[in-house]
Scaffold this motif. Structure first.
Motif, PDB file in Angstrom:
ATOM      1  N   HIS A   7      -6.839 -87.565  60.764  1.00 19.76           N
ATOM      2  CA  HIS A   7      -7.586 -86.914  62.150  1.00 19.76           C
ATOM      3  C   HIS A   7      -5.784 -86.433  62.797  1.00 19.76           C
ATOM      4  O   HIS A   7      -6.102 -86.311  64.086  1.00 19.76           O
ATOM      5  N   ALA A   8      -4.671 -85.515  61.607  1.00 17.46           N
ATOM      6  CA  ALA A   8      -4.092 -84.892  63.324  1.00 17.46           C
ATOM      7  C   ALA A   8      -3.647 -83.958  63.440  1.00 17.46           C
ATOM      8  O   ALA A   8      -4.472 -83.582  63.312  1.00 17.46           O
ATOM      9  N   MET A   9      -2.607 -83.900  64.602  1.00 19.98           N
ATOM     10  CA  MET A   9      -3.082 -82.738  65.979  1.00 19.98           C
ATOM     11  C   MET A   9      -3.495 -81.143  65.764  1.00 19.98           C
ATOM     12  O   MET A   9      -2.356 -81.232  65.087  1.00 19.98           O
ATOM     13  N   GLY A  10      -4.730 -80.712  65.585  1.00 20.06           N
ATOM     14  CA  GLY A  10      -4.236 -79.313  66.072  1.00 20.06           C
ATOM     15  C   GLY A  10      -4.877 -79.107  63.720  1.00 20.06           C
ATOM     16  O   GLY A  10      -4.761 -77.772  63.566  1.00 20.06           O
ATOM     17  N   ILE A  11      -4.643 -79.912  63.556  1.00 24.62           N
ATOM     18  CA  ILE A  11      -4.952 -79.740  61.316  1.00 24.62           C
ATOM     19  C   ILE A  11      -5.575 -79.992  61.018  1.00 24.62           C
ATOM     20  O   ILE A  11      -5.776 -80.271  59.823  1.00 24.62           O
ATOM     21  N   ASP A  44      -5.737 -97.180  65.373  1.00 22.47           N
ATOM     22  CA  ASP A  44      -6.610 -95.856  65.335  1.00 22.47           C
ATOM     23  C   ASP A  44      -6.679 -94.014  65.052  1.00 22.47           C
ATOM     24  O   ASP A  44      -7.433 -94.234  64.514  1.00 22.47           O
ATOM     25  N   GLY A  45      -5.412 -94.209  65.164  1.00 20.19           N
ATOM     26  CA  GLY A  45      -4.959 -93.051  64.185  1.00 20.19           C
ATOM     27  C   GLY A  45      -5.197 -92.489  65.654  1.00 20.19           C
ATOM     28  O   GLY A  45      -5.507 -90.664  65.275  1.00 20.19           O
ATOM     29  N   TRP A  46      -4.288 -92.322  66.798  1.00 21.11           N
ATOM     30  CA  TRP A  46      -4.000 -91.402  67.569  1.00 21.11           C
ATOM     31  C   TRP A  46      -4.009 -89.531  67.184  1.00 21.11           C
ATOM     32  O   TRP A  46      -2.953 -89.537  67.078  1.00 21.11           O
ATOM     33  N   PRO A  47      -4.614 -88.744  67.855  1.00 18.01           N
ATOM     34  CA  PRO A  47      -3.827 -87.773  66.772  1.00 18.01           C
ATOM     35  C   PRO A  47      -2.758 -87.183  67.338  1.00 18.01           C
ATOM     36  O   PRO A  47      -2.047 -85.966  65.997  1.00 18.01           O
ATOM     37  N   GLU A  48      -2.418 -87.393  68.450  1.00 15.16           N
ATOM     38  CA  GLU A  48      -0.725 -87.020  67.838  1.00 15.16           C
ATOM     39  C   GLU A  48       0.358 -87.964  67.433  1.00 15.16           C
ATOM     40  O   GLU A  48       1.447 -87.828  67.838  1.00 15.16           O
ATOM     41  N   ASP A  49      -0.437 -89.148  67.723  1.00 13.24           N
ATOM     42  CA  ASP A  49       0.949 -89.975  66.600  1.00 13.24           C
ATOM     43  C   ASP A  49       1.190 -89.321  65.307  1.00 13.24           C
ATOM     44  O   ASP A  49       1.434 -90.606  64.147  1.00 13.24           O
ATOM     45  N   TRP A  50       0.854 -88.766  64.941  1.00 16.46           N
ATOM     46  CA  TRP A  50       1.037 -88.110  63.518  1.00 16.46           C
ATOM     47  C   TRP A  50       2.414 -88.042  63.394  1.00 16.46           C
ATOM     48  O   TRP A  50       3.469 -88.183  63.684  1.00 16.46           O
ATOM     49  N   TYR A  51       3.058 -88.300  61.623  1.00 12.54           N
ATOM     50  CA  TYR A  51       4.450 -88.277  61.261  1.00 12.54           C
ATOM     51  C   TYR A  51       4.222 -87.001  60.239  1.00 12.54           C
ATOM     52  O   TYR A  51       3.007 -86.779  59.004  1.00 12.54           O
ATOM     53  N   VAL A  52       5.500 -86.790  59.625  1.00 11.48           N
ATOM     54  CA  VAL A  52       6.010 -85.571  58.480  1.00 11.48           C
ATOM     55  C   VAL A  52       5.606 -86.673  57.238  1.00 11.48           C
ATOM     56  O   VAL A  52       6.450 -87.481  56.949  1.00 11.48           O
ATOM     57  N   PRO A  53       6.182 -85.985  55.779  1.00 14.20           N
ATOM     58  CA  PRO A  53       6.276 -86.673  55.148  1.00 14.20           C
ATOM     59  C   PRO A  53       7.739 -87.583  54.670  1.00 14.20           C
ATOM     60  O   PRO A  53       8.687 -87.248  55.217  1.00 14.20           O
ATOM     61  N   GLY A  54       7.131 -88.431  54.013  1.00 15.10           N
ATOM     62  CA  GLY A  54       8.785 -89.179  53.791  1.00 15.10           C
ATOM     63  C   GLY A  54       8.390 -90.787  54.953  1.00 15.10           C
ATOM     64  O   GLY A  54       9.084 -91.325  55.206  1.00 15.10           O
ATOM     65  N   LYS A  55       7.471 -90.619  55.781  1.00 18.64           N
ATOM     66  CA  LYS A  55       7.375 -91.850  56.736  1.00 18.64           C
ATOM     67  C   LYS A  55       5.643 -92.008  56.146  1.00 18.64           C
ATOM     68  O   LYS A  55       5.094 -91.404  55.730  1.00 18.64           O
ATOM     69  N   ILE A  73      -3.753 -71.898  67.102  1.00 13.77           N
ATOM     70  CA  ILE A  73      -4.462 -73.130  67.428  1.00 13.77           C
ATOM     71  C   ILE A  73      -3.826 -74.207  68.121  1.00 13.77           C
ATOM     72  O   ILE A  73      -2.984 -74.153  67.775  1.00 13.77           O
ATOM     73  N   HIS A  74      -4.232 -74.094  69.491  1.00 13.27           N
ATOM     74  CA  HIS A  74      -4.082 -75.889  69.405  1.00 13.27           C
ATOM     75  C   HIS A  74      -2.623 -77.013  68.748  1.00 13.27           C
ATOM     76  O   HIS A  74      -3.643 -77.256  67.820  1.00 13.27           O
ATOM     77  N   GLY A  75      -1.759 -77.262  69.318  1.00  8.07           N
ATOM     78  CA  GLY A  75      -1.492 -78.293  68.064  1.00  8.07           C
ATOM     79  C   GLY A  75      -0.631 -78.123  67.208  1.00  8.07           C
ATOM     80  O   GLY A  75       0.015 -78.262  66.379  1.00  8.07           O
ATOM     81  N   ALA A  76      -0.799 -76.378  67.047  1.00 11.09           N
ATOM     82  CA  ALA A  76      -0.287 -75.575  65.418  1.00 11.09           C
ATOM     83  C   ALA A  76       0.874 -75.161  66.016  1.00 11.09           C
ATOM     84  O   ALA A  76       1.535 -74.320  65.177  1.00 11.09           O
ATOM     85  N   ARG A 112       1.442 -82.704  58.569  1.00 10.77           N
ATOM     86  CA  ARG A 112       2.091 -83.712  59.746  1.00 10.77           C
ATOM     87  C   ARG A 112       0.641 -84.343  58.837  1.00 10.77           C
ATOM     88  O   ARG A 112      -0.900 -84.018  58.785  1.00 10.77           O
ATOM     89  N   THR A 113       0.470 -85.708  59.626  1.00 11.36           N
ATOM     90  CA  THR A 113      -1.102 -86.483  59.681  1.00 11.36           C
ATOM     91  C   THR A 113      -1.145 -87.673  59.861  1.00 11.36           C
ATOM     92  O   THR A 113      -0.290 -88.590  60.673  1.00 11.36           O
TER      93      THR A 113
END
Ligand code: C2O
Ligand code: CU
Length: 504
Positions: A167-171, A136-147, A110-113, A121-122
């Motif tokens: 709202h993370a991209m693709g997930i 606003d939580g732009w989907p591509e501004d996701w970050y990983v655990p620890g961030k 799936i796209h983005g995954a 990523r969240t």
């Protein structure tokens, strides 16, 4: 089994066999700021600062089931409710403290995954909040655990029931299914002066459905077709409210204000009360209606909200159930006696100024469509025939009024949501699909249907029926920047039914 879905590899709970109304309804706690901080946009003014850590946790969704592993803000689903006021900005640090592997099956097609991306990523979006693009939580501004990421919510909007969610991209569909959502309520002086039930008599009911394994685990469906791995909808038979299956709530014989929120991936809820009396609906997605309106049934599509008043005063010593279709999903047990009820429901709540369609500078005709594979199975869902990565085509100018005309060429309804703005529903109207497919001609085949009273207030998500054109109107007020609009069926959103727009 649902068509296109593999038979579950684990035994699932049949909710019909579970004991009803044995668990108390949890009311999510109100989030408490950890202190104050300043933000450049508000000078030296100290703003309430909240920290919301996303964490893995386990909790029973039913007395007779083993604990269910979930992900939640502050370790609960729903997360704590953030309660703010109009004109009162708040800062929230959304901290990703999740494990590094997702516990739900990830479909890497799936796209983005793509496999190059981390499993976990969240990015958090407050649904319906009037915020500037970086917050606003732009989907591509996701970050990983620890961030983590701290966002500013200026509170520049009327009293309403918002909700925050991943709202993370693709997930997004998996993150929300795992439990990453909670409430965000805005109050204002005008609303509080009305005398509506408040405090402990103002209760959010976040509704969502799941498939539950007998082990207690959440089950997310997988496709049985390796060529078409996309699961295009996820519907569960267990309807949960605030983290429990079939909860009960002890209430006093008086009026309550209930905030109904559809937090499901793809399911709609058709809500009614077992005593056969109507809800008194006072609000929709973006706050109070002009006047209360009686409703025997309330249909809520994903992300839609309805605020209702339910008066239990004539039911002392009895119980009343909230139903979805024919099934009781929450039981209200009315005590024999209660404290005096001083709340009122005024005949006029808040004026809703209709936006005059003649002030629109632009009408955007946008198809809600799908891309078929050779076998006729949708491979992706598209907005206006475009992918997420296609150049931005919608660039409304700040301060202008536009109408957006959604032409649904699919066989399904789609709840369409625009970030940043609140809008009004103008009409729905049946159209000729053949003329559209052949020549992109919009030929109406029936009269325009105006919104009923409950849809005549401010909205941020609108149900677009199949075979219908749905037209909305909005003023693009807000900070210039890039925002998104999308279908709120999370499986659709994750598979191309989301597009950027840019406020210029
Ligand atoms: Cu409820 Cu774009 O989200
Ligand atoms: Cu959709």
């Amino acid at each position: 089994a649902m068509p296109g879905l593999a038979a579950p590899n684990v035994p699932l709970v049949n909710p019909v066999t579970m004991a009803k109304f044995v668990d108390a309804l949890p009311v999510p706690p109100i989030a408490v700021p950890t202190g104050t901080r300043t933000h450049a946009a508000f000078g030296s003014r100290p703003l309430p600062f909240y920290r919301m850590p996303m964490r893995a946790f386990s909790a029973r969704v039913h007395r007779d089931l083993p604990p269910t592993p979930q992900w939640g803000y502050a370790g609960s689903t729903p997360g704590p409710t953030i309660v703010t006021r109009r004109g009162e900005p708040v800062l929230v640090e959304w901290a990703n403290e999740l494990p590094t592997r997702h516990f739900l099956p990830i479909d890497h097609n799936i796209h983005g995954a793509e496999t190059s991306k981390p499993d976990v990523r969240t990015i958090t979006h407050v649904h319906g909040a009037r915020v500037s693009a970086p917050n606003d939580g732009w989907p591509e501004d996701w970050y990983v655990p620890g961030k983590s990421l701290t966002a500013l919510y200026p509170g520049d909007q009327d009293a309403t029931t918002l909700w925050y969610h991943d709202h993370a991209m693709g997930i997004t569909r998996l993150n929300i299914y795992a439990g990453l959502f909670g409430g965000f309520h805005v109050h204002d002086d005008d609303e509080q002066a009305l005398g509506l039930p408040s405090g402990e008599f103002d209760i959010p009911l976040m509704l969502y459905d799941r498939l539950l394994a007998k082990s207690g685990k959440l089950y997310y469906p997988v496709s049985d077709d390796p060529e078409a791995p996309w699961v295009s909808e996820c519907r569960g038979d267990a309807v949960l409210c605030n983290g429990k299956l079939y909860p009960y709530l002890d209430v006093e014989p008086r009026r309550y204000r209930l905030r109904l929120i559809n937090a499901a991936n793809t399911s709609f809820f058709n809500l009614s009360l077992s005593h056969g009396k109507p809800f008194q609906q006072i609000g929709s997605d973006q706050g109070l209606l002009a006047a209360p309106t009686d409703r025997l049934n309330i249909e809520l599509y994903p992300a839609e909200r309805a605020e209702v008043i339910v008066d239990f005063s004539a039911y002392a010593g009895q119980s009343v159930q909230l139903r979805h279709q024919a099934d009781g999903i929450v039981e209200f047990r009315v005590r024999a006696k209660g404290r005096r009820d001083t709340s009122v429901v005024p005949a006029a709540l808040r004026p809703v100024q209709r936006i005059d369609p003649s002030t629109a500078v632009q009408d955007r005709v946008l198809a809600l469509g799908e891309q078929d594979d050779s076998g006729g199975n949708p491979m992706t869902m598209l907005l206006d025939g475009k992918m997420w990565s296609d150049p931005i085509s919608e660039k409304p100018r700040k301060g202008t009024v536009e109408t957006w005309t959604f032409v649904n060429v699919t066989g399904d309804a789609h709840p369409i949501h625009l970030h940043l703005v609140r809008f009004q529903v103008l009409e729905r109207r049946p159209f000729d699909l053949f003329a559209w497919n052949a020549r992109k001609e919009l030929k109406f085949t029936g009269p325009s249907i105006r919104p009923a009273a409950h849809e005549a207030g401010w909205k941020d998500t609108v149900r677009c029926d199949p075979g219908m054109v749905t037209r909305i109107i909005t003023r693009f007020d807000g900070e210039p920047g890039k925002y998104v609009w999308h279908c709120h069926y999370l499986e659709h959103e994750d598979n191309e039914m989301m597009r950027p727009y840019e406020l210029v």
